[in-house]
Design an enzyme around this catalytic site. Structure first.
Site, short mmCIF file in Angstrom:
data_model
loop_
_atom_site.label_atom_id
_atom_site.label_comp_id
_atom_site.label_asym_id
_atom_site.label_seq_id
_atom_site.Cartn_x
_atom_site.Cartn_y
_atom_site.Cartn_z
N ASP A 99 -3.43 -2.11 2.09
CA ASP A 99 -2.80 -3.32 1.55
C ASP A 99 -1.93 -2.99 0.33
OD1 ASP A 99 -5.34 -2.75 0.48
OD2 ASP A 99 -5.62 -4.78 -0.27
N ASP A 128 -7.67 -3.14 -7.57
CA ASP A 128 -8.44 -4.22 -6.94
C ASP A 128 -9.30 -5.00 -7.95
OD1 ASP A 128 -7.67 -4.05 -4.30
OD2 ASP A 128 -9.26 -2.68 -3.72
N GLU A 173 -5.79 2.14 -0.27
CA GLU A 173 -6.03 1.23 0.86
C GLU A 173 -4.70 0.62 1.29
OE1 GLU A 173 -9.25 -1.62 0.39
OE2 GLU A 173 -9.24 -2.03 2.55
N HIS A 189 -10.92 -7.63 6.46
CA HIS A 189 -12.07 -6.93 7.03
C HIS A 189 -13.37 -7.74 6.96
CE1 HIS A 189 -12.43 -5.38 2.92
NE2 HIS A 189 -11.47 -4.50 3.09
N HIS A 224 -4.26 -8.11 -6.69
CA HIS A 224 -4.33 -9.33 -5.86
C HIS A 224 -4.42 -10.55 -6.78
CE1 HIS A 224 -5.14 -7.17 -2.12
NE2 HIS A 224 -6.11 -6.51 -2.72
N HIS A 251 -4.31 2.96 -5.82
CA HIS A 251 -5.30 2.78 -4.74
C HIS A 251 -4.60 2.97 -3.40
CE1 HIS A 251 -8.57 1.33 -2.44
NE2 HIS A 251 -8.38 0.03 -2.55
N HIS A 259 -11.96 0.16 -5.68
CA HIS A 259 -12.84 -0.19 -4.58
C HIS A 259 -13.13 0.98 -3.66
CE1 HIS A 259 -12.10 -2.21 -0.40
NE2 HIS A 259 -13.38 -2.17 -0.58
N TYR A 311 -14.20 -12.86 -4.43
CA TYR A 311 -13.68 -11.49 -4.33
C TYR A 311 -14.75 -10.48 -4.78
CZ TYR A 311 -10.28 -7.72 -4.73
OH TYR A 311 -9.60 -6.55 -4.58
#
Ligand code: FEO
Length: 397
Positions: A82, A164, A80, A24, A225, A78, A145, A192
């Site tokens: 991903d 995250d 999101e 994004h 990540h 989370h 996040h 990040y």
């Protein structure tokens, strides 16, 4: 494929995304990973999942360890995409007894996947569940996040699944912090935070205070990540402590775009002034440097000097793009100044000043604009601007 052990009976089963180059608007030049973890206990538990396009990687890694149908619980730290994109397929395959998520996670899962029938189990900070030999406790980490985000902690292993937080967009064949180049690791940790978490620094600060208050013993941090922090988890925590307090390094950035090199000439003259004052600084031409690489530098900078010529009563498009991006991330506690060339209307310096005022930067120079091409006296005024900013930075130290 040999299973990758994180701790005894805890495995990494995530996926490596070697290809992704945009997240994004954030340039992920080194790709990323979507980390998921499998805990083998009386209740077999999958902590987080992966991006939908890499579902088969997750499934094959799990199959190296156990039949996916033997998984009892899924923890969604989370929502999101991903980390949850493959949930419909995984829920279908696993048919879990329970899916643990925060209250906001529950809402977000319904709003993403529209499955009222999944076996949600809403947890809040402090809740603990027993898996057999181990327990999982949860800590809601709202806005780190997303509103739904939470951490999961395994006290028996002193292991924190941090979603995250403490992540890095870094695709590697290595899974642990001590196996990768430390400079690259710090660079990606910085980038990040700068591009994902700067806006949420107040939340990071409160969270770190809360974690200290809870006296959580942490031997290992497993983010969703990048690599796992096993050798030195304090390195990530110390970096976050600095960043969430908006402590700059005393350096300056001259961030600019230029049309016919006039604004560039001004940037270089400001650089001379900073150099005279012994201030470490970088010139960042937005034509060549991606907005997210500039943001990485903004995180540790103490002064932002923005330059753009006027184009059609406004800013050059790359500066407008960068300002929109940076305003959203809201870096604070920095000195600001503006400069730029113009032909007739000359709005750019005013627009830059307005943006910096809105961001609550400490503007220490009213800004300077030059018609068409700077002459020696104009460049001298730019050198003076560099001197003034340099002096202000030294006073601020
Ligand atoms: Fe890695 Fe907020 O997702």
């Amino acid at each position: 494929m040999n299973p990758i052990t994180v701790k005894d009976n805890i495995y990494w089963v995530g996926a490596i995304d070697w290809d992704v180059r945009d997240f994004h608007g954030y340039s992920t030049n080194r790709g990323t990973t979507y980390n998921a973890f499998l805990i083998i206990d009386e209740k077999v538990t999958l902590v987080d999942t992966v991006k939908r396009s890499l579902t088969s990687d997750l499934i094959s890694r799990i199959k190296e360890i156990i039949d996916p149908e033997k998984i009892d619980y899924i923890v969604v730290n989370h929502v999101e995409m991903d980390h949850s994109g493959c949930l419909p397929e995984m829920v279908n395959l696993i048919k879990p007894e329970k899916i643990f998520c925060s209250k906001m996670g529950h809402q977000a899962l319904l709003q993403h996947f529209h499955h009222q029938d999944w076996p949600y189990e809403v947890v809040k900070s402090g809740d603990e569940i027993c898996l057999g030999k181990r327990s999982l406790s949860f800590l809601e980490t709202r806005m780190l996040h997303w509103p739904d985000s939470m951490f999961t902690y395994v006290k028996e292993d002193k292991l924190l699944f941090s979603s995250d937080a403490f992540g890095q967009h870094l695709a590697t064949s290595e899974r642990f912090d001590d196996q990768v180049d430390q400079a690259v690791l710090l660079e990606e940790l910085t980038k990040y935070y700068a591009n994902i978490l700067t806006l949420y620094s107040p939340n990071v600060k409160k969270l770190l205070e809360k974690v200290a208050e809870m006296k959580l013993e942490i031997d290992m941090i497993c983010p969703d990540h990048g690599v796992i922090w096993r050798a030195d988890p304090t390195k990530a925590i110390k970096s976050y402590s600095k960043w969430c307090n908006n402590i700059g390094d005393g350096n300056a950035l001259i961030i600019y775009d230029t049309m016919w090199h006039s604004t560039e000439m001004m940037a270089k003259a400001i650089s001379t002034g900073l150099q005279d004052e012994g201030i470490s600084h970088k010139l960042m031409n937005l034509r060549y440097i991606h907005r997210s690489d500039v943001m990485q530098e903004v995180l540790n900078a103490s002064a932002l000097i923005l330059g753009s010529p006027t184009l059609n009563n406004g800013l050059l498009p790359r500066m407008a793009d960068f300002l929109m991006y940076m305003r959203g991330l809201r870096p604070t506690n920095k000195i600001g100044a503006a400069f730029g060339s113009y032909g007739w209307s000359g709005e750019s310096v005013r627009l830059l000043n307005e943006a910096m005022t809105e961001m609550k930067l400490d503007i220490i120079d009213e800004g300077f604009r030059v018609k068409y091409v700077p002459e020696a006296s104009d460049l001298s005024r730019c050198v003076d601007m560099g001197h003034a900013i340099g002096k202000a930075l030294k006073e601020k130290k």
